[in-house]
Motif scaffolding. Structure first.
Motif, short mmCIF file in Angstrom:
data_model
loop_
_atom_site.label_atom_id
_atom_site.label_comp_id
_atom_site.label_asym_id
_atom_site.label_seq_id
_atom_site.Cartn_x
_atom_site.Cartn_y
_atom_site.Cartn_z
N GLU A 288 0.96 -1.53 -0.41
CA GLU A 288 0.16 -0.24 -0.18
C GLU A 288 0.80 1.37 0.15
O GLU A 288 1.08 2.03 -1.16
N GLY A 289 1.76 1.42 1.25
CA GLY A 289 2.64 2.62 1.48
C GLY A 289 3.43 2.67 -0.17
O GLY A 289 3.96 3.86 -0.22
N GLN A 290 4.14 1.36 -0.72
CA GLN A 290 5.17 1.55 -1.52
C GLN A 290 4.37 2.07 -3.69
O GLN A 290 5.16 2.46 -4.21
N ARG A 291 2.92 1.59 -2.98
CA ARG A 291 2.24 2.22 -4.57
C ARG A 291 2.04 4.07 -4.40
O ARG A 291 1.91 4.51 -5.42
N ILE A 292 1.94 4.06 -3.36
CA ILE A 292 1.55 6.08 -2.82
C ILE A 292 3.20 6.30 -3.30
O ILE A 292 2.81 7.65 -4.16
N ILE A 293 3.74 6.07 -3.01
CA ILE A 293 5.93 6.34 -3.27
C ILE A 293 5.99 6.64 -4.88
O ILE A 293 6.71 6.99 -5.72
N LEU A 294 5.60 5.34 -5.45
CA LEU A 294 5.59 4.88 -6.77
C LEU A 294 4.81 6.32 -7.43
O LEU A 294 4.91 6.83 -8.54
N LYS A 295 3.61 6.66 -7.24
CA LYS A 295 3.11 7.51 -8.35
C LYS A 295 3.62 9.37 -7.86
O LYS A 295 3.90 10.08 -8.13
N SER A 296 4.71 8.67 -6.25
CA SER A 296 5.49 10.13 -5.69
C SER A 296 6.45 10.85 -6.87
O SER A 296 6.34 11.63 -7.18
N GLY A 297 6.58 10.27 -7.43
CA GLY A 297 7.78 10.02 -8.63
C GLY A 297 9.24 9.79 -8.42
O GLY A 297 10.22 10.00 -7.97
N LEU A 298 9.05 9.36 -6.75
CA LEU A 298 10.21 8.33 -6.26
C LEU A 298 10.33 7.32 -6.59
O LEU A 298 9.33 6.54 -7.21
N LEU A 299 11.77 6.77 -6.09
CA LEU A 299 11.75 5.24 -6.82
C LEU A 299 11.34 4.17 -4.69
O LEU A 299 12.79 4.00 -4.64
N PRO A 300 9.99 3.44 -5.22
CA PRO A 300 10.21 2.45 -4.25
C PRO A 300 10.83 1.42 -4.26
O PRO A 300 11.44 1.09 -5.12
N GLU A 301 11.06 1.32 -3.00
CA GLU A 301 12.51 0.45 -2.57
C GLU A 301 11.95 -1.29 -3.39
O GLU A 301 12.75 -1.47 -4.11
N GLU A 302 9.92 -1.62 -3.86
CA GLU A 302 10.08 -3.10 -4.52
C GLU A 302 8.72 -1.99 -5.48
O GLU A 302 7.80 -1.50 -4.68
N ILE A 303 8.75 -2.44 -7.17
CA ILE A 303 8.02 -1.72 -7.83
C ILE A 303 6.96 -3.06 -7.36
O ILE A 303 6.38 -3.48 -7.95
N PRO A 304 5.54 -2.22 -6.65
CA PRO A 304 4.36 -2.70 -7.02
C PRO A 304 4.09 -3.29 -8.55
O PRO A 304 3.80 -3.07 -8.92
N PRO A 305 3.59 -4.49 -7.95
CA PRO A 305 2.74 -5.44 -9.21
C PRO A 305 1.28 -4.97 -9.60
O PRO A 305 0.81 -4.49 -8.80
N ARG A 306 1.63 -4.48 -11.08
CA ARG A 306 -0.04 -4.20 -11.33
C ARG A 306 -0.91 -5.40 -12.09
O ARG A 306 -0.31 -6.77 -12.34
N GLU A 307 -2.23 -4.92 -11.18
CA GLU A 307 -3.41 -7.15 -10.98
C GLU A 307 -4.56 -6.16 -12.45
O GLU A 307 -4.64 -5.00 -12.80
N ILE A 308 -4.41 -6.91 -13.23
CA ILE A 308 -4.95 -6.49 -15.17
C ILE A 308 -6.02 -7.52 -15.02
O ILE A 308 -4.83 -9.19 -14.74
N ASN A 309 -7.07 -7.41 -15.19
CA ASN A 309 -8.42 -8.73 -15.24
C ASN A 309 -8.17 -8.61 -16.09
O ASN A 309 -8.99 -7.87 -17.49
N VAL A 310 -8.13 -9.93 -16.85
CA VAL A 310 -8.23 -10.34 -18.21
C VAL A 310 -10.36 -10.87 -18.65
O VAL A 310 -9.99 -12.53 -17.38
N ARG A 311 -11.02 -10.67 -19.01
CA ARG A 311 -12.88 -10.95 -19.47
C ARG A 311 -12.06 -11.45 -21.15
O ARG A 311 -12.07 -11.61 -21.76
N ASN A 312 -12.34 -13.44 -20.98
CA ASN A 312 -12.64 -14.42 -21.35
C ASN A 312 -14.34 -13.74 -22.13
O ASN A 312 -15.07 -13.95 -21.46
N GLU A 313 -14.13 -12.55 -23.56
CA GLU A 313 -15.93 -12.96 -24.04
C GLU A 313 -16.16 -13.81 -25.02
O GLU A 313 -15.28 -14.25 -26.39
N LEU A 314 -17.38 -14.46 -25.13
CA LEU A 314 -17.84 -15.61 -26.21
C LEU A 314 -18.14 -14.69 -27.63
O LEU A 314 -18.92 -13.44 -27.02
#
Length: 314
Positions: A288-314
């Motif tokens: 949670e904190g690392q996400r805020i730091i990432l948005k601030s322009g500083l470099l977080p200690e760990e890059i928070p992973p991005r979660e992407i939802n993929v939907r299969n549409e028939l």
């Protein structure tokens, strides 16, 4: 290695959530004690957090979110120059601080003698930025010219402006220049990062030295002034990961090492217990904190992973 770091980062977030849950459960979720005060746990109680002035904006942002999540926590942020914060630590007037360095061996011995083991948490990488007036014709900086100016030697730089004579940026750059103290001519110290930016905005010919956080997250009322100054590109030599050239303090350049003036940020916790200081440090270093730091322009200690939802549409 990257996979192991990602697993560690995920586990840290889980451990943090579980630790906070059981801490709150065991202490009545921060309910008031018989004296009407909230007992101190990882997420409740009251402490004072002393933060280096160069990173004031990002700590304010993280605290705002932390307080919104844990409404029984009351962390009072006090912004001071590095030397002042260290002095408070060594006189038992501060126990939880944010600094761009760890204590020296000599400073740390004060706590070793008292058998206090610190909890040290690195949470981001900061950069020291150099700004000039919009009308400036020279917008690139050679570190050697900077070091000459700091040693009181003849330099292409006529006027350097720091935020405070006790600032962490002063100590950081003096060390790099191999100088013991600021020269009497050509270097000026004001009272804050904001004053440095305003001075450069109003006076052509000066080079202002500030924490990069002030450029990417200025106070809303001050944003227009920040937009009207120019960030200098700094010369760097060829490394294993970058080519020789001039680089600005962007997040990418901080991460690759292309920008030469960077430093780690730490929470130094000398409370000697599992209190609110530890809770905030853990939050700051977790996802949670690392996400805020990432948005601030500083470099977080760990890059928070991005979660992407993929939907299969028939």
């Amino acid at each position: 290695m990257k996979k192991l770091r990602s697993i560690y980062f995920g586990l840290l977030s889980v451990v943090f959530a579980l630790t906070l849950f059981f801490a709150c459960k065991g202490n009545g979720s921060g309910s008031e004690d018989g004296n009407g005060s909230v007992p101190e746990t990882l997420t409740s109680g009251k402490i004072t957090l002393y933060a280096d002035t160069t990173v004031q904006p990002i700590i304010e942002d993280v605290l705002a979110v932390f307080h919104s999540v844990y409404d029984k926590a009351d962390i009072q942020q006090v912004n001071l120059p590095e030397n002042e914060i260290v002095r408070l630590l060594l006189t038992d007037s501060a126990s939880v601080v944010i600094l761009p360095r760890m204590l020296t061996d000599e400073e740390a011995r004060y706590f070793e003698k008292r058998k206090i083991t610190p909890r040290i948490t690195s949470f981001a990488t900061d950069a020291v930025a150099f700004v000039v007036n919009q009308k400036a014709t020279d917008t690139v900086l050679d570190p050697e010219e900077l070091y000459k100016a700091l040693r009181g030697e003849t330099s292409e730089i006529n006027k350097l402006v720091f935020d405070n004579p006790n600032s962490s940026t002063v100590q950081y750059l003096l060390k790099k220049a191999g100088a013991a103290k600021l020269p009497e001519q050509g270097v000026f110290a004001l009272k804050s990062n904001q004053e440095v930016i305003q001075y450069v905005h109003d006076n052509n010919g000066a080079v202002g030295i500030i924490g990069v956080n002030w450029l990417v997250q200025p106070p809303q009322k001050f944003a227009k002034v920040v937009e009207d100054v120019t960030v200098m590109a700094v010369k760097n030599v060829k490394t294993d990961t970058t080519a020789a050239g001039y680089y600005k303090p962007s997040q990418t350049n901080i991460a690759t090492g292309a920008y030469p003036f960077t430093r780690k940020l730490y929470v130094l916790n000398y409370q000697g217990k599992q209190g609110l200081g530890m809770g905030f440090a853990t939050y700051l270093s977790a996802r949670e904190g690392q996400r805020i730091i990432l948005k601030s322009g500083l470099l977080p200690e760990e890059i928070p992973p991005r979660e992407i939802n993929v939907r299969n549409e028939l």
